[in-house]
Design a protein around this motif. Structure first.
Motif, short mmCIF file in Angstrom:
data_model
loop_
_atom_site.label_atom_id
_atom_site.label_comp_id
_atom_site.label_asym_id
_atom_site.label_seq_id
_atom_site.Cartn_x
_atom_site.Cartn_y
_atom_site.Cartn_z
N PRO A 10 0.74 -1.26 0.01
CA PRO A 10 0.09 -0.05 0.00
C PRO A 10 0.82 1.27 -0.14
O PRO A 10 2.06 1.21 0.87
CB PRO A 10 -1.00 -0.11 1.23
N ALA A 11 0.22 2.27 -0.67
CA ALA A 11 0.95 3.45 -0.79
C ALA A 11 0.88 4.47 0.55
O ALA A 11 -0.09 4.34 1.23
CB ALA A 11 0.68 4.31 -2.00
N ARG A 12 1.84 5.03 0.95
CA ARG A 12 1.48 6.02 2.16
C ARG A 12 0.72 7.15 1.48
O ARG A 12 0.84 7.68 0.53
CB ARG A 12 2.88 6.54 2.57
N ARG A 13 -0.16 7.72 2.55
CA ARG A 13 -1.17 8.88 2.04
C ARG A 13 -0.16 9.77 1.48
O ARG A 13 -0.61 10.73 0.34
CB ARG A 13 -1.81 9.06 3.31
N ARG A 14 1.11 10.25 2.08
CA ARG A 14 1.68 11.40 1.34
C ARG A 14 2.13 11.21 0.15
O ARG A 14 2.50 12.33 -0.69
CB ARG A 14 2.73 11.79 2.48
N ASP A 15 2.17 10.03 -0.43
CA ASP A 15 2.81 9.61 -1.74
C ASP A 15 1.85 10.00 -2.66
O ASP A 15 2.18 10.22 -3.91
CB ASP A 15 3.03 8.21 -1.72
N ALA A 16 0.60 10.39 -2.37
CA ALA A 16 -0.37 10.86 -3.56
C ALA A 16 0.14 12.02 -4.27
O ALA A 16 -0.34 12.13 -5.27
CB ALA A 16 -1.72 11.06 -2.66
N VAL A 193 -16.87 8.03 6.15
CA VAL A 193 -15.51 7.47 5.79
C VAL A 193 -14.86 8.66 4.88
O VAL A 193 -13.74 8.79 5.13
CB VAL A 193 -15.87 6.31 4.90
N LEU A 194 -15.79 9.50 4.15
CA LEU A 194 -15.14 10.01 3.24
C LEU A 194 -14.89 11.83 3.65
O LEU A 194 -14.29 12.34 3.19
CB LEU A 194 -16.18 10.49 2.04
N ARG A 195 -15.30 12.02 5.24
CA ARG A 195 -15.14 13.07 5.75
C ARG A 195 -13.83 13.43 5.82
O ARG A 195 -13.33 14.82 5.83
CB ARG A 195 -15.93 13.03 7.07
N ARG A 196 -12.91 12.59 6.25
CA ARG A 196 -11.50 12.97 6.36
C ARG A 196 -10.58 11.96 5.35
O ARG A 196 -10.84 10.88 5.30
CB ARG A 196 -10.98 12.51 7.84
N PRO A 197 -9.38 12.72 5.02
CA PRO A 197 -8.45 11.98 4.17
C PRO A 197 -7.92 10.82 4.74
O PRO A 197 -7.77 9.59 4.05
CB PRO A 197 -7.26 12.96 4.17
N LEU A 202 -7.64 4.87 4.19
CA LEU A 202 -7.75 3.61 4.99
C LEU A 202 -8.86 2.41 4.38
O LEU A 202 -8.46 1.35 4.08
CB LEU A 202 -7.91 3.57 6.37
N ALA A 203 -9.92 3.30 3.96
CA ALA A 203 -11.32 2.54 3.60
C ALA A 203 -10.84 1.89 2.09
O ALA A 203 -11.47 0.83 1.58
CB ALA A 203 -12.36 3.50 3.46
#
Length: 324
Positions: A10-16, A193-197, A202-203
């Motif tokens: 899985p990618a890290r969120r900051r990699d986006a 689920v979609l409220r926060r990055p 995670l979802a």
């Protein structure tokens, strides 16, 4: 022969932020501008209701989109409007998913292929281009084998049907039962689920490489496929049906599209499909997960559009294309 398991992580969120300019960019025409209710239809197949979208009236050959496990016709929101400009487009909810009823017979991959064939027959379609993602690719390939007169072109997008036979079935089904116990995602739950990055990542990180780069309303629509009664029977059907020895029977040009960081179906399966299907080529999207058609829709649409008008077949077996 050694069979691989998914090696992607899985990618890290900051990699986006490094995903590239085409990642998560809405394709044109924008799906939000379509009055989808005007194009929703219901067919009776095997005595049960099957919901589908029917849009576009051009004389060019039709395109049929088939979603994957826990999916729905909305899995193709970023693609349908583009191809409806010049072709008739059909995208169905498979029996047991979306708004379609459970089938009268036991769910199976051949049964799903027969369902798609019957829908095409009822709609008066001739030869069509069949595009399937994940389990939908499994079904699309089965359709091309069982009903060769129907499949004029075939596009397999992160298709199941190869390495799933080497997964330990009982542990897989046990985990799937736990996931299915979560039930349908209500509107309130989707919004939470979609409220926060962080929760969005995670979802969806198991499906999309960079979920936070995708529009929230698009992700919301993808959750229409969760918690449906067809999930466990369809998963069981995937683990018990093996058509690898019949893949060389596919006689139409075939395009195989994959995400290099697919966590659900290993990218190595793309090469196995390419070698087994006579007139096939593959395209691998870098830094992309299980749904290239949603993650990089403009790039995917351009690739598919070119494939649908190519002459002289798909490509030689030695060709490999990689798209960043």
């Amino acid at each position: 022969m050694r069979w691989s398991i998914p090696r992607a992580r899985p990618a890290r969120r900051r990699d986006a932020r490094f995903a590239g300019d085409d990642y998560g960019v809405t394709a044109q025409p924008d799906w939000r501008e379509v009055n989808w209710r005007a194009h929703l239809r219901t067919a009776e197949i095997g005595g049960r209701a099957v919901r589908y979208v029917d849009i576009g009236e051009a004389d060019e050959g039709a395109v049929v989109f088939i979603h994957g496990l826990s999916g729905c016709w909305q899995n193709w929101l970023e693609n349908i409007p583009r191809f409806a400009q010049e072709r008739r487009v059909i995208a169905l909810d498979l029996p047991g998913f979306g708004e379609s009823e459970m089938p009268a017979e036991e769910i199976s991959i051949p049964g799903y292929a027969r369902c798609v064939e019957e829908l095409c027959e009822q709609l008066g379609l001739g030869p069509v281009a069949v595009v399937g993602n994940s389990m939908g690719g499994f079904i699309a390939a089965e359709l091309a084998i069982a009903f060769p007169q129907r499949a004029e072109r075939l596009c397999l997008v992160s298709a199941a049907g190869i390495s799933i036979h080497h997964v330990r079935r009982e542990p897989l089904l046990a985990i799937a039962r736990l996931l299915a116990a979560g039930g349908t995602a209500s509107a309130a739950r989707r919004e939470r689920v979609l409220r926060r990055p962080g929760t969005t990542h995670l979802a969806f990180a198991g499906v999309f490489r960079h979920p936070t780069r995708l529009a929230r309303d698009l992700l919301y629509e993808q959750m229409n496929g969760t918690g449906k009664p067809g999930f466990l029977p369809a998963l069981a059907a995937m683990t018990t049906y093996d058509f690898r020895d019949r893949l060389p029977e596919i006689g139409c040009p075939t395009l195989i599209v994959w995400g290099r960081e697919d966590l659900l179906v290993p990218v190595g399966d793309a090469e196995r499909f390419r070698r087994l299907i006579p007139d096939a080529r593959k395209v691998v999207f870098d830094d992309t997960g299980h749904c290239p058609m949603l993650e990089r829709p403009e790039t995917f649409n351009a690739l598919l559009a070119d494939f649908l008008v190519e002459r002289g077949g798909a490509a030689t077996h030695d060709e490999k294309t990689e798209v960043a």
